[in-house]
Design a protein around this motif. Structure first.
Motif, PDB file in Angstrom:
ATOM      1  N   ILE A  63       0.856  -1.182   0.000  1.00  0.00           N
ATOM      2  CA  ILE A  63       0.000   0.000   0.000  1.00  0.00           C
ATOM      3  C   ILE A  63       0.894   1.235   0.000  1.00  0.00           C
ATOM      4  CG2 ILE A  63      -1.819   1.250   1.208  1.00  0.00           C
ATOM      5  CD1 ILE A  63      -2.652  -1.361   2.507  1.00  0.00           C
ATOM      6  N   ASN A  64       1.051   1.845  -1.177  1.00  0.00           N
ATOM      7  CA  ASN A  64       1.927   2.994  -1.383  1.00  0.00           C
ATOM      8  C   ASN A  64       3.394   2.623  -1.156  1.00  0.00           C
ATOM      9  OD1 ASN A  64      -0.082   4.771  -2.253  1.00  0.00           O
ATOM     10  ND2 ASN A  64      -0.640   5.296  -0.149  1.00  0.00           N
ATOM     11  N   SER A  65       4.280   3.621  -1.193  1.00  0.00           N
ATOM     12  CA  SER A  65       5.715   3.336  -1.254  1.00  0.00           C
ATOM     13  C   SER A  65       6.393   3.141   0.093  1.00  0.00           C
ATOM     14  CB  SER A  65       6.422   4.468  -2.009  1.00  0.00           C
ATOM     15  OG  SER A  65       6.189   5.715  -1.350  1.00  0.00           O
ATOM     16  N   ALA A  66       5.862   3.742   1.163  1.00  0.00           N
ATOM     17  CA  ALA A  66       6.538   3.664   2.468  1.00  0.00           C
ATOM     18  C   ALA A  66       6.760   2.224   2.936  1.00  0.00           C
ATOM     19  CB  ALA A  66       5.764   4.458   3.522  1.00  0.00           C
ATOM     20  N   PRO A  67       5.799   1.297   2.773  1.00  0.00           N
ATOM     21  CA  PRO A  67       6.006  -0.076   3.239  1.00  0.00           C
ATOM     22  C   PRO A  67       6.816  -0.950   2.278  1.00  0.00           C
ATOM     23  CG  PRO A  67       3.662   0.527   3.234  1.00  0.00           C
ATOM     24  CD  PRO A  67       4.386   1.522   2.400  1.00  0.00           C
ATOM     25  N   LEU A  68       7.350  -0.379   1.187  1.00  0.00           N
ATOM     26  CA  LEU A  68       8.058  -1.201   0.200  1.00  0.00           C
ATOM     27  C   LEU A  68       9.184  -2.048   0.804  1.00  0.00           C
ATOM     28  CD1 LEU A  68       8.402   0.701  -3.203  1.00  0.00           C
ATOM     29  CD2 LEU A  68       7.493  -1.587  -2.807  1.00  0.00           C
ATOM     30  N   PRO A  69      10.029  -1.512   1.703  1.00  0.00           N
ATOM     31  CA  PRO A  69      11.073  -2.368   2.285  1.00  0.00           C
ATOM     32  C   PRO A  69      10.486  -3.577   3.010  1.00  0.00           C
ATOM     33  CG  PRO A  69      11.569  -0.065   2.710  1.00  0.00           C
ATOM     34  CD  PRO A  69      10.176  -0.109   2.148  1.00  0.00           C
ATOM     35  N   LEU A  70       9.349  -3.384   3.697  1.00  0.00           N
ATOM     36  CA  LEU A  70       8.672  -4.484   4.381  1.00  0.00           C
ATOM     37  C   LEU A  70       8.103  -5.476   3.374  1.00  0.00           C
ATOM     38  CD1 LEU A  70       6.233  -4.247   7.362  1.00  0.00           C
ATOM     39  CD2 LEU A  70       5.414  -5.238   5.240  1.00  0.00           C
ATOM     40  N   ALA A  71       7.373  -4.955   2.388  1.00  0.00           N
ATOM     41  CA  ALA A  71       6.750  -5.824   1.387  1.00  0.00           C
ATOM     42  C   ALA A  71       7.799  -6.561   0.551  1.00  0.00           C
ATOM     43  CB  ALA A  71       5.842  -4.999   0.475  1.00  0.00           C
ATOM     44  N   ASN A  72       8.913  -5.885   0.272  1.00  0.00           N
ATOM     45  CA  ASN A  72       9.975  -6.497  -0.519  1.00  0.00           C
ATOM     46  C   ASN A  72      10.554  -7.721   0.173  1.00  0.00           C
ATOM     47  OD1 ASN A  72      11.947  -6.332  -2.818  1.00  0.00           O
ATOM     48  ND2 ASN A  72      13.386  -6.150  -1.116  1.00  0.00           N
ATOM     49  N   GLU A  73      10.764  -7.629   1.485  1.00  0.00           N
ATOM     50  CA  GLU A  73      11.293  -8.775   2.234  1.00  0.00           C
ATOM     51  C   GLU A  73      10.314  -9.953   2.180  1.00  0.00           C
ATOM     52  OE1 GLU A  73      14.166  -9.299   3.519  1.00  0.00           O
ATOM     53  OE2 GLU A  73      15.000  -7.297   3.221  1.00  0.00           O
ATOM     54  N   ILE A  74       9.027  -9.671   2.306  1.00  0.00           N
ATOM     55  CA  ILE A  74       8.025 -10.737   2.228  1.00  0.00           C
ATOM     56  C   ILE A  74       8.063 -11.407   0.866  1.00  0.00           C
ATOM     57  CG2 ILE A  74       5.540 -11.229   2.255  1.00  0.00           C
ATOM     58  CD1 ILE A  74       5.230  -8.905   4.217  1.00  0.00           C
ATOM     59  N   ALA A  75       8.069 -10.570  -0.188  1.00  0.00           N
ATOM     60  CA  ALA A  75       8.049 -11.100  -1.548  1.00  0.00           C
ATOM     61  C   ALA A  75       9.294 -11.923  -1.859  1.00  0.00           C
ATOM     62  CB  ALA A  75       7.906  -9.958  -2.550  1.00  0.00           C
TER      63      ALA A  75
ATOM     64  N   THR B 233      -7.147   5.689  -6.791  1.00  0.00           N
ATOM     65  CA  THR B 233      -5.984   4.886  -7.141  1.00  0.00           C
ATOM     66  C   THR B 233      -5.692   5.042  -8.621  1.00  0.00           C
ATOM     67  OG1 THR B 233      -5.100   2.617  -7.301  1.00  0.00           O
ATOM     68  CG2 THR B 233      -7.491   2.872  -7.456  1.00  0.00           C
ATOM     69  N   ASP B 234      -4.424   4.840  -9.007  1.00  0.00           N
ATOM     70  CA  ASP B 234      -4.057   4.978 -10.408  1.00  0.00           C
ATOM     71  C   ASP B 234      -4.533   3.795 -11.240  1.00  0.00           C
ATOM     72  OD1 ASP B 234      -2.203   3.253  -9.133  1.00  0.00           O
ATOM     73  OD2 ASP B 234      -0.762   3.567 -10.755  1.00  0.00           O
ATOM     74  N   ARG B 235      -5.098   2.771 -10.613  1.00  0.00           N
ATOM     75  CA  ARG B 235      -5.508   1.574 -11.336  1.00  0.00           C
ATOM     76  C   ARG B 235      -6.915   1.673 -11.922  1.00  0.00           C
ATOM     77  NH1 ARG B 235      -2.925  -3.686  -9.997  1.00  0.00           N
ATOM     78  NH2 ARG B 235      -0.894  -3.231  -9.100  1.00  0.00           N
ATOM     79  N   THR B 236      -7.666   2.663 -11.509  1.00  0.00           N
ATOM     80  CA  THR B 236      -9.006   2.835 -12.040  1.00  0.00           C
ATOM     81  C   THR B 236      -9.371   4.307 -12.030  1.00  0.00           C
ATOM     82  OG1 THR B 236     -11.362   2.304 -11.733  1.00  0.00           O
ATOM     83  CG2 THR B 236     -10.007   2.396  -9.751  1.00  0.00           C
ATOM     84  N   GLU B 237     -10.150   4.723 -13.019  1.00  0.00           N
ATOM     85  CA  GLU B 237     -10.570   6.113 -13.087  1.00  0.00           C
ATOM     86  C   GLU B 237     -11.689   6.418 -12.101  1.00  0.00           C
ATOM     87  OE1 GLU B 237      -9.271   8.645 -14.814  1.00  0.00           O
ATOM     88  OE2 GLU B 237      -7.683   7.247 -15.373  1.00  0.00           O
TER      89      GLU B 237
ATOM     90  N   LEU C  88       5.925  -8.807  -6.524  1.00  0.00           N
ATOM     91  CA  LEU C  88       5.598  -7.625  -5.719  1.00  0.00           C
ATOM     92  C   LEU C  88       5.134  -6.502  -6.620  1.00  0.00           C
ATOM     93  CD1 LEU C  88       5.714  -5.892  -3.066  1.00  0.00           C
ATOM     94  CD2 LEU C  88       8.080  -5.397  -3.678  1.00  0.00           C
ATOM     95  N   ASP C  89       4.139  -5.784  -6.166  1.00  0.00           N
ATOM     96  CA  ASP C  89       3.668  -4.623  -6.914  1.00  0.00           C
ATOM     97  C   ASP C  89       3.236  -3.553  -5.919  1.00  0.00           C
ATOM     98  OD1 ASP C  89       3.033  -3.013  -9.034  1.00  0.00           O
ATOM     99  OD2 ASP C  89       1.511  -4.338  -9.899  1.00  0.00           O
ATOM    100  N   LEU C  90       3.043  -2.345  -6.445  1.00  0.00           N
ATOM    101  CA  LEU C  90       2.574  -1.215  -5.647  1.00  0.00           C
ATOM    102  C   LEU C  90       1.083  -1.003  -5.881  1.00  0.00           C
ATOM    103  CD1 LEU C  90       5.168   1.699  -5.996  1.00  0.00           C
ATOM    104  CD2 LEU C  90       4.255   0.805  -3.869  1.00  0.00           C
ATOM    105  N   PHE C  91       0.356  -0.744  -4.822  1.00  0.00           N
ATOM    106  CA  PHE C  91      -1.031  -0.313  -4.934  1.00  0.00           C
ATOM    107  C   PHE C  91      -1.062   1.141  -4.494  1.00  0.00           C
ATOM    108  CE2 PHE C  91      -5.622  -0.393  -3.521  1.00  0.00           C
ATOM    109  CZ  PHE C  91      -6.138  -0.573  -4.802  1.00  0.00           C
ATOM    110  N   LEU C  92      -0.883   2.049  -5.471  1.00  0.00           N
ATOM    111  CA  LEU C  92      -0.820   3.471  -5.183  1.00  0.00           C
ATOM    112  C   LEU C  92      -2.220   3.992  -4.880  1.00  0.00           C
ATOM    113  CD1 LEU C  92       1.708   4.635  -7.917  1.00  0.00           C
ATOM    114  CD2 LEU C  92       2.140   4.336  -5.470  1.00  0.00           C
ATOM    115  N   ILE C  93      -2.356   4.643  -3.740  1.00  0.00           N
ATOM    116  CA  ILE C  93      -3.654   5.115  -3.295  1.00  0.00           C
ATOM    117  C   ILE C  93      -3.487   6.448  -2.595  1.00  0.00           C
ATOM    118  CG2 ILE C  93      -3.454   3.770  -1.165  1.00  0.00           C
ATOM    119  CD1 ILE C  93      -6.462   3.515  -1.104  1.00  0.00           C
ATOM    120  N   ARG C  94      -4.417   7.348  -2.831  1.00  0.00           N
ATOM    121  CA  ARG C  94      -4.441   8.634  -2.144  1.00  0.00           C
ATOM    122  C   ARG C  94      -5.791   8.776  -1.472  1.00  0.00           C
ATOM    123  NH1 ARG C  94       0.038  11.657  -1.378  1.00  0.00           N
ATOM    124  NH2 ARG C  94      -1.295  13.524  -1.401  1.00  0.00           N
ATOM    125  N   THR C  95      -5.772   9.008  -0.172  1.00  0.00           N
ATOM    126  CA  THR C  95      -7.027   9.218   0.539  1.00  0.00           C
ATOM    127  C   THR C  95      -7.463  10.666   0.375  1.00  0.00           C
ATOM    128  OG1 THR C  95      -5.792   9.642   2.589  1.00  0.00           O
ATOM    129  CG2 THR C  95      -6.610   7.402   2.234  1.00  0.00           C
TER     130      THR C  95
END
Length: 206
Positions: free
Chosen positions: A61-73, A99-103, A80-87
């Motif tokens: 979920i967004n870029s901040a957790p990437l180091p955590l998600a990368n270790e899991i993957a 999200t950038d995945r849907t209009e 591994l992929d990013l789910f970019l989301i803006r609240t």
């Protein structure tokens, strides 16, 4: 203490492809983690069931957790992929998400255009592969984040995934999830796995 580290670049060809439970914090464990990567390594050990599991992806979920998600993957040999989301916020309250995945936004609001520009900036910076989501009901997404305080972003991510037509299993994985958020996600996610579940999270960085 979770350190602020530079998020890894996502490789193009490899991972960075039934019971709800929160692992209790043991008294002899230190209060925090050295880094998000350390939290990810601990989570990977808790997620061994998904090691090399077909049709399973780690979605940060967004870029901040990437180091955590990368270790899991990496540890589980999963893509591994990013789910970019803006609240979307109004007067300090979260009123929706995009999200950038849907209009189609989670909720229409006058600040959608501004938040979409932020999504475009993040997409240009991180260049996620935006792997297609499986249409199979047997698919699994390990939805990764570093920590959950109020759970608004994670809940929005789950809602958006379902709104986009994803029908598979969603497992929320995090280094830390507050006890109040745990109760909420027992309804929203198919499974919830965290290393620590304190009553008071404070800031996720802490």
């Amino acid at each position: 203490m979770l350190s602020e580290q530079t998020s890894p670049t996502i490789p193009r060809t490899h991972a960075l492809t039934n019971h709800k439970h929160i692992v209790p914090m043991r008294t002899h464990m230190r209060v925090g983690f050295i880094s998000r990567a350390e939290a990810g390594k601990t989570l990977a050990r808790l997620l061994k069931y998904y090691d090399n599991k077909p049709n399973t992806i780690v979605l940060s979920i967004n870029s901040a957790p990437l180091p955590l998600a990368n270790e899991i993957a990496v540890k589980l040999n999963l893509p591994l992929d990013l789910f970019l989301i803006r609240t979307l916020k109004a007067d300090g309250w979260t009123v929706g998400a995009v999200t950038d995945r849907t209009e189609e936004p989670l909720l229409k609001d006058q600040i959608i255009r501004e938040e979409r520009s932020q999504l475009d900036m993040q997409r240009t910076l991180f260049q996620p592969p935006n792997l297609p989501l499986s249409t199979s009901e047997n698919a699994t997404i390990l939805l990764a984040t570093d920590g959950v305080q109020t759970g608004q972003s994670s809940r929005a991510a789950i809602t958006l995934l379902k709104k986009m037509g994803y029908k598979g299993k969603i497992v929320l994985v995090a280094g830390v999830i507050g006890s109040d958020a745990q109760k909420m996600f027992k309804r929203d996610a198919d499974d919830v796995i965290a290393v620590k579940g304190p009553q008071n999270v404070g800031t996720v960085g802490m």
